[in-house]
Design an enzyme around this catalytic site. Structure first.
Site, PDB file in Angstrom:
ATOM      1  N   HIS A  11     -61.590  67.082 -31.777  1.00 29.92           N
ATOM      2  CA  HIS A  11     -61.717  65.624 -31.878  1.00 29.92           C
ATOM      3  C   HIS A  11     -61.160  65.047 -33.180  1.00 29.92           C
ATOM      4  CE1 HIS A  11     -65.006  65.747 -34.842  1.00 29.92           C
ATOM      5  NE2 HIS A  11     -65.315  66.902 -34.228  1.00 29.92           N
ATOM      6  N   HIS A  66     -44.989  71.759 -34.571  1.00 27.22           N
ATOM      7  CA  HIS A  66     -45.210  72.751 -33.529  1.00 27.22           C
ATOM      8  C   HIS A  66     -46.552  73.426 -33.792  1.00 27.22           C
ATOM      9  CE1 HIS A  66     -43.911  76.887 -31.690  1.00 27.22           C
ATOM     10  NE2 HIS A  66     -44.820  76.283 -30.957  1.00 27.22           N
TER      11      HIS A  66
END
Length: 73
Positions: free
Chosen positions: A48, A57
């Site tokens: 979250h 990446h």
């Protein structure tokens, strides 16, 4: 174009930028922002309230705890 594998999960409130690829088994939790041209690789988990900035990446199997910011590139 943004590509999101049908066997990945993006929670309500998450945002995914243009040109990003989200691969199979990855999980993006509530209120996380993924920038433009990112790769969220196989089975990566982003918890979250995270921010993953542009051109980043996230490697296969990586787990990122809540409320983490990852810089550009």
């Amino acid at each position: 174009m943004t590509l999101i594998h049908p066997k990945s999960y993006s929670a309500y409130g998450s945002k995914v930028g243009e040109g990003t690829v989200i691969l199979q088994g990855s999980l993006i939790n509530t209120d996380t922002i993924i920038g433009n041209n990112c790769i969220i690789n196989t089975n990566a988990s982003i918890d979250h309230d995270c921010v993953v900035n542009d051109h980043t990446h996230i490697c296969p199997g990586v787990t990122i705890a809540g409320n983490v910011t990852i810089g550009k590139n």
